[in-house]
Design a protein around this motif. Structure first.
Motif, PDB file in Angstrom:
ATOM      1  N   LEU A  56      -3.294  -2.886  10.209  1.00  0.00           N
ATOM      2  CA  LEU A  56      -3.530  -3.434  11.548  1.00  0.00           C
ATOM      3  C   LEU A  56      -3.602  -4.960  11.507  1.00  0.00           C
ATOM      4  O   LEU A  56      -3.058  -5.643  12.386  1.00  0.00           O
ATOM      5  CB  LEU A  56      -4.826  -2.856  12.130  1.00  0.00           C
ATOM      6  CG  LEU A  56      -4.825  -1.347  12.402  1.00  0.00           C
ATOM      7  CD1 LEU A  56      -6.204  -0.881  12.854  1.00  0.00           C
ATOM      8  CD2 LEU A  56      -3.780  -1.001  13.461  1.00  0.00           C
ATOM      9  N   ILE A  57      -4.261  -5.488  10.487  1.00  0.00           N
ATOM     10  CA  ILE A  57      -4.372  -6.949  10.343  1.00  0.00           C
ATOM     11  C   ILE A  57      -2.994  -7.571  10.159  1.00  0.00           C
ATOM     12  O   ILE A  57      -2.659  -8.588  10.781  1.00  0.00           O
ATOM     13  CB  ILE A  57      -5.296  -7.309   9.162  1.00  0.00           C
ATOM     14  CG1 ILE A  57      -6.737  -6.911   9.464  1.00  0.00           C
ATOM     15  CG2 ILE A  57      -5.212  -8.811   8.851  1.00  0.00           C
ATOM     16  CD1 ILE A  57      -7.676  -7.079   8.285  1.00  0.00           C
ATOM     17  N   ILE A  66      -9.001  -4.849   1.032  1.00  0.00           N
ATOM     18  CA  ILE A  66      -9.404  -4.246   2.300  1.00  0.00           C
ATOM     19  C   ILE A  66      -8.715  -2.889   2.437  1.00  0.00           C
ATOM     20  O   ILE A  66      -7.585  -2.708   1.989  1.00  0.00           O
ATOM     21  CB  ILE A  66      -9.027  -5.172   3.476  1.00  0.00           C
ATOM     22  CG1 ILE A  66      -9.738  -6.521   3.327  1.00  0.00           C
ATOM     23  CG2 ILE A  66      -9.375  -4.544   4.815  1.00  0.00           C
ATOM     24  CD1 ILE A  66      -9.319  -7.555   4.349  1.00  0.00           C
ATOM     25  N   ASN A  67      -9.382  -1.955   3.075  1.00  0.00           N
ATOM     26  CA  ASN A  67      -8.835  -0.619   3.304  1.00  0.00           C
ATOM     27  C   ASN A  67      -7.423  -0.708   3.870  1.00  0.00           C
ATOM     28  O   ASN A  67      -7.144  -1.538   4.739  1.00  0.00           O
ATOM     29  CB  ASN A  67      -9.739   0.140   4.273  1.00  0.00           C
ATOM     30  CG  ASN A  67      -9.184   1.496   4.655  1.00  0.00           C
ATOM     31  OD1 ASN A  67      -8.411   1.608   5.615  1.00  0.00           O
ATOM     32  ND2 ASN A  67      -9.551   2.526   3.913  1.00  0.00           N
ATOM     33  N   TYR A  68      -6.520   0.146   3.396  1.00  0.00           N
ATOM     34  CA  TYR A  68      -5.105   0.011   3.743  1.00  0.00           C
ATOM     35  C   TYR A  68      -4.822   0.205   5.230  1.00  0.00           C
ATOM     36  O   TYR A  68      -3.893  -0.395   5.770  1.00  0.00           O
ATOM     37  CB  TYR A  68      -4.255   0.956   2.888  1.00  0.00           C
ATOM     38  CG  TYR A  68      -4.322   2.414   3.264  1.00  0.00           C
ATOM     39  CD1 TYR A  68      -3.341   2.998   4.066  1.00  0.00           C
ATOM     40  CD2 TYR A  68      -5.349   3.239   2.800  1.00  0.00           C
ATOM     41  CE1 TYR A  68      -3.384   4.342   4.397  1.00  0.00           C
ATOM     42  CE2 TYR A  68      -5.402   4.568   3.128  1.00  0.00           C
ATOM     43  CZ  TYR A  68      -4.422   5.132   3.928  1.00  0.00           C
ATOM     44  OH  TYR A  68      -4.470   6.459   4.254  1.00  0.00           O
ATOM     45  N   VAL A  69      -5.613   1.039   5.901  1.00  0.00           N
ATOM     46  CA  VAL A  69      -5.408   1.235   7.339  1.00  0.00           C
ATOM     47  C   VAL A  69      -5.788  -0.040   8.099  1.00  0.00           C
ATOM     48  O   VAL A  69      -5.043  -0.522   8.962  1.00  0.00           O
ATOM     49  CB  VAL A  69      -6.238   2.430   7.861  1.00  0.00           C
ATOM     50  CG1 VAL A  69      -6.104   2.547   9.372  1.00  0.00           C
ATOM     51  CG2 VAL A  69      -5.782   3.721   7.181  1.00  0.00           C
ATOM     52  N   GLY A 103      -0.141  -9.890   4.160  1.00  0.00           N
ATOM     53  CA  GLY A 103      -0.340  -8.688   3.353  1.00  0.00           C
ATOM     54  C   GLY A 103      -0.911  -8.995   1.982  1.00  0.00           C
ATOM     55  O   GLY A 103      -1.780  -8.271   1.479  1.00  0.00           O
ATOM     56  N   LEU A 104      -0.444 -10.084   1.380  1.00  0.00           N
ATOM     57  CA  LEU A 104      -0.960 -10.476   0.063  1.00  0.00           C
ATOM     58  C   LEU A 104      -2.444 -10.814   0.135  1.00  0.00           C
ATOM     59  O   LEU A 104      -3.223 -10.435  -0.751  1.00  0.00           O
ATOM     60  CB  LEU A 104      -0.166 -11.678  -0.459  1.00  0.00           C
ATOM     61  CG  LEU A 104      -0.569 -12.213  -1.836  1.00  0.00           C
ATOM     62  CD1 LEU A 104      -0.376 -11.149  -2.914  1.00  0.00           C
ATOM     63  CD2 LEU A 104       0.235 -13.465  -2.182  1.00  0.00           C
ATOM     64  N   PHE A 115       0.823  -1.213   0.000  1.00  0.00           N
ATOM     65  CA  PHE A 115       0.000   0.000   0.000  1.00  0.00           C
ATOM     66  C   PHE A 115       0.858   1.265   0.000  1.00  0.00           C
ATOM     67  O   PHE A 115       0.521   2.266   0.632  1.00  0.00           O
ATOM     68  CB  PHE A 115      -0.925   0.001   1.233  1.00  0.00           C
ATOM     69  CG  PHE A 115      -1.748  -1.245   1.367  1.00  0.00           C
ATOM     70  CD1 PHE A 115      -2.865  -1.455   0.579  1.00  0.00           C
ATOM     71  CD2 PHE A 115      -1.376  -2.232   2.275  1.00  0.00           C
ATOM     72  CE1 PHE A 115      -3.614  -2.615   0.694  1.00  0.00           C
ATOM     73  CE2 PHE A 115      -2.125  -3.388   2.408  1.00  0.00           C
ATOM     74  CZ  PHE A 115      -3.250  -3.589   1.613  1.00  0.00           C
ATOM     75  N   SER A 116       1.990   1.192  -0.703  1.00  0.00           N
ATOM     76  CA  SER A 116       2.929   2.312  -0.716  1.00  0.00           C
ATOM     77  C   SER A 116       2.289   3.600  -1.243  1.00  0.00           C
ATOM     78  O   SER A 116       2.470   4.675  -0.669  1.00  0.00           O
ATOM     79  CB  SER A 116       4.157   1.961  -1.557  1.00  0.00           C
ATOM     80  OG  SER A 116       3.773   1.556  -2.864  1.00  0.00           O
ATOM     81  N   SER A 117       1.532   3.493  -2.318  1.00  0.00           N
ATOM     82  CA  SER A 117       0.908   4.683  -2.906  1.00  0.00           C
ATOM     83  C   SER A 117      -0.118   5.299  -1.966  1.00  0.00           C
ATOM     84  O   SER A 117      -0.260   6.533  -1.899  1.00  0.00           O
ATOM     85  CB  SER A 117       0.242   4.324  -4.236  1.00  0.00           C
ATOM     86  OG  SER A 117       1.218   3.909  -5.178  1.00  0.00           O
ATOM     87  N   ASP A 118      -0.840   4.450  -1.232  1.00  0.00           N
ATOM     88  CA  ASP A 118      -1.844   4.962  -0.288  1.00  0.00           C
ATOM     89  C   ASP A 118      -1.180   5.766   0.830  1.00  0.00           C
ATOM     90  O   ASP A 118      -1.656   6.838   1.199  1.00  0.00           O
ATOM     91  CB  ASP A 118      -2.637   3.799   0.316  1.00  0.00           C
ATOM     92  CG  ASP A 118      -3.492   3.080  -0.713  1.00  0.00           C
ATOM     93  OD1 ASP A 118      -4.421   3.707  -1.244  1.00  0.00           O
ATOM     94  OD2 ASP A 118      -3.216   1.908  -0.994  1.00  0.00           O
TER      95      ASP A 118
END
Length: 232
Positions: free
Chosen positions: A179-180, A172-175, A164-165, A47-50
Motif C-alpha cells: 500500500l505504501i 515492514i509487513n508486505y501488505v 520499495g527498497l 516480496f515475491s515469496s510472501d
C-alpha cells in the motif's frame, strides 16, 4: 494491464489518419501503461515469496523467478506498445520481425538455461528475450521517428523501486508495504509532474465505476493541482 492498453492501441490506431497524432497517441498510452503497471508490480520484486506463499508453501521457491519477471516489465511495456502499434498500422512484416527477435532467443535459451538453472533459467530466458525485443523496438521507433521519453520511463520505474527498497529495509509487513509503495509512487509521480491531470482523469475513470469516478475525480484533481503547484 499492459495487455489491456495494447488492445486499445491496436484497435484505435487505424482510425487515426494523421501519423503525428498516431505517435502522440502511442506515447500517451505508454505513459498510462507505466503508471498503471509499475507501482502495482514493484511489490512483487521485494516480496515475491510472501505473495507466492499465499498460494501455498510449494510456490515460495519460485520467488526468485517472479523477481526476474518483474525486472523485465519496463522492457516488455515499451516492446508490447511498439508491437501493437505496428500491428494497428497494418505493418505485418515489422510485427513478424519484432515477434521473432523477442521469442526466438527465449525459445533457444529455455532449453539451455532451464537445464542448468531450472525455473529461474526459464525466467532469465524471458528476460533476455525481452531485452532483444526492446532493442529491436527502439530501432523501429527511430525508423518511424517515434521519440519516447526514456528519462520519464526510468522515473516511473525507479520511484516505486526506491520506495520499495526503503520499506523492505525497514522490514515492514508486505501488505502494508504494498500500500505504501502504490500510494507513495502516485504522490511522487504527481509531485515531480510525471502525471498530468488528464492522465489522472484517465486512470480514475478506468479504475472506478463512472458514477464513483465522477464524484471522486474533482476532489482528486484539486489534490493533484495542489501537489503539482508546490513543485512549480
Amino acid at each position: 494491464v499492459v495487455t489491456g492498453v495494447t488492445k486499445v492501441i491496436h484497435a484505435l490506431i487505424p482510425r487515426i489518419r494523421d501519423k503525428n497524432e498516431q505517435v502522440k497517441f502511442l506515447i500517451y498510452y505508454t505513459n498510462i501503461a507505466f503508471v498503471f503497471t509499475m507501482p502495482f508490480a514493484i511489490p512483487l520484486l521485494y516480496f515475491s515469496s510472501d505473495f507466492l506463499g499465499l498460494m501455498g508453501e510449494d510456490f515460495i521457491p519460485a520467488g526468485a523467478s517472479l523477481t526476474i519477471f518483474v525486472l523485465s516489465l519496463p522492457f516488455v511495456i515499451v516492446s508490447e506498445m511498439i508491437y501493437y502499434f505496428a500491428y494497428g498500422k497494418g505493418d505485418h512484416k515489422s510485427v513478424l520481425y519484432l515477434g521473432l527477435i523477442g521469442n526466438v532467443p527465449r525459445i533457444i535459451l529455455y532449453f539451455v538455461l532451464a537445464h542448468f538453472f531450472g525455473i529461474n533459467g526459464a525466467a532469465m530466458s524471458f528476460f533476455i528475450g525481452s531485452v532483444f525485443q526492446l532493442v529491436a523496438s527502439i530501432g523501429y521507433a527511430k525508423q518511424h521517428q517515434i521519440k519516447f521519453d526514456s528519462h520519464k520511463y526510468l522515473a516511473f520505474t525507479l520511484i516505486p523501486m526506491a520506495v520499495g527498497l526503503l520499506v523492505w529495509i525497514a522490514n515492514i509487513n508486505y501488505v502494508i508495504s504494498t500500500l505504501i509503495i502504490i500510494v507513495a509512487s502516485f504522490l511522487l509521480y504527481i509531485r515531480f509532474l510525471l502525471v498530468t491531470t488528464d492522465e489522472v482523469r484517465e486512470i480514475t475513470y478506468a479504475v472506478l465505476p463512472d458514477d464513483l469516478a465522477a464524484e471522486i475525480y474533482p476532489r482528486f484533481a484539486k489534490l493533484v493541482t495542489k501537489i503539482a503547484s508546490k513543485k512549480k
